[in-house]
Design an enzyme around this catalytic site. Structure first.
Site, PDB file in Angstrom:
ATOM      1  N   ASP A 120     -71.947 -30.149  12.104  1.00  0.00           N
ATOM      2  CA  ASP A 120     -71.943 -29.165  11.022  1.00  0.00           C
ATOM      3  C   ASP A 120     -72.316 -27.787  11.555  1.00  0.00           C
ATOM      4  O   ASP A 120     -72.765 -27.638  12.693  1.00  0.00           O
ATOM      5  CB  ASP A 120     -72.811 -29.612   9.841  1.00  0.00           C
ATOM      6  CG  ASP A 120     -74.302 -29.593  10.137  1.00  0.00           C
ATOM      7  OD1 ASP A 120     -74.740 -28.829  11.021  1.00  0.00           O
ATOM      8  OD2 ASP A 120     -75.049 -30.328   9.476  1.00  0.00           O
ATOM      9  N   ALA A 121     -72.100 -26.785  10.757  1.00  0.00           N
ATOM     10  CA  ALA A 121     -72.270 -25.402  11.220  1.00  0.00           C
ATOM     11  C   ALA A 121     -73.686 -25.121  11.705  1.00  0.00           C
ATOM     12  O   ALA A 121     -73.887 -24.317  12.615  1.00  0.00           O
ATOM     13  CB  ALA A 121     -71.892 -24.426  10.112  1.00  0.00           C
TER      14      ALA A 121
END
Length: 288
Positions: A120-121
């Protein structure tokens, strides 16, 4: 008998295939002379069978070769990279919202590369980039659960009881989950560093596990993916896999490839699925 039977072939035609030692030298395994010695020593396998004859010819496009039990890639068009993904980068090659994505790392290469799985970011660390759809499919396939190791900075002081809880298993909204390993690396200023190893690919699983035991994640880094280690690779840096690293992940992929094809169809479909997943076309992030 058909015209393809061996005794019907032209006896003066050139033998089919390429000599094994030449293929090994072309793949960068060793010089042709050293490759011949490897063959004579019984250290080379073709399609799972040890070959000791120097005259053996193979089809590099279809035969599988291994040296000392480690798979060798004969297709020079395949590329395998390790990226230390920074925080703030989305694991997509075309983010539909225009957010920072992986193109800044892949655009410098001629091949159409895609990522194996996702982070994820807000998670940094090891991400594999490749154009090998078969390998990507197996490594990311949930059935084969390649282990991944993370270091999480969490709030609060993590106790031995919490570590035991993580490895014994906890119940989440999408079912039970247990870490393969969990250990405390240290504590400072009201935070703890925890190393967690697991093989699940469920969405944001590391963050959800630690949140469930009362220690929300402040920072998360993936340090290891199967046999690959991030090492000293800096944030935002990319490098080619070493021959030893490539051999290790190719070996895993080849061991599981038949089962992966049986579960999900043809190898071509596997390649397409891997590419589509990497492109991020409306699919949820499978982030840790």
């Amino acid at each position: 008998m058909t015209s393809t039977d061996s005794h019907d072939r032209d006896p003066f035609a050139a033998p089919e295939g390429i000599r094994l030692q030449k293929v090994l030298a072309g793949a960068g395994v060793a010089s042709r002379r050293v490759s011949e010695q490897l063959i004579e020593d019984g250290r080379v396998e073709v399609n799972g069978v040890v070959v000791t004859e120097l005259g053996r010819r193979i089809d590099p496009e279809n035969d599988l070769v291994a040296v000392d039990g480690s798979a060798i890639q004969l297709d020079s068009s395949k590329r395998y990279l390790m990226l230390n993904k920074p925080v703030g980068i989305y694991s997509s090659l075309k983010d539909d919202r225009g957010r920072p994505d992986l193109r800044r790392f892949t655009d410098q290469y001629e091949e159409r590369l895609f990522n194996v799985g996702r982070l994820d970011a807000e998670t940094s660390g090891l991400l594999i980039l490749t154009n090998d759809g078969d390998l990507a499919h197996v490594l990311a396939h949930p059935s084969f659960g390649v282990s991944k190791t993370y270091i999480a900075k969490v709030t609060g002081r993590v106790t031995p009881q919490v570590l035991a809880q993580l490895t014994a298993g906890i119940e989440l909204e999408d079912g039970p989950i247990a870490a393969d390993k969990a250990r405390l690396l240290g504590t400072e200023d009201g935070h703890s560093l925890v190393e967690l190893t697991l093989h699940s690919g469920r969405n944001r699983i590391v963050r959800r596990m630690l949140d469930a035991v009362g220690h929300p994640v402040v920072d998360l880094v993936r340090r290891q993916f199967g046999p690959l280690h991030l090492g000293t690779l800096g944030s935002g840096q990319v490098r080619e896999l070493t021959k030893a690293e490539l051999g290790a992940i190719l070996t895993i992929a080849r061991e599981h490839a038949p089962a992966a094809r049986a579960a999900d169809g043809t190898a071509a479909a596997a390649s397409d699925d891997a590419s589509d997943d990497a492109a991020g076309e409306g699919r949820a992030e499978t982030a840790e």
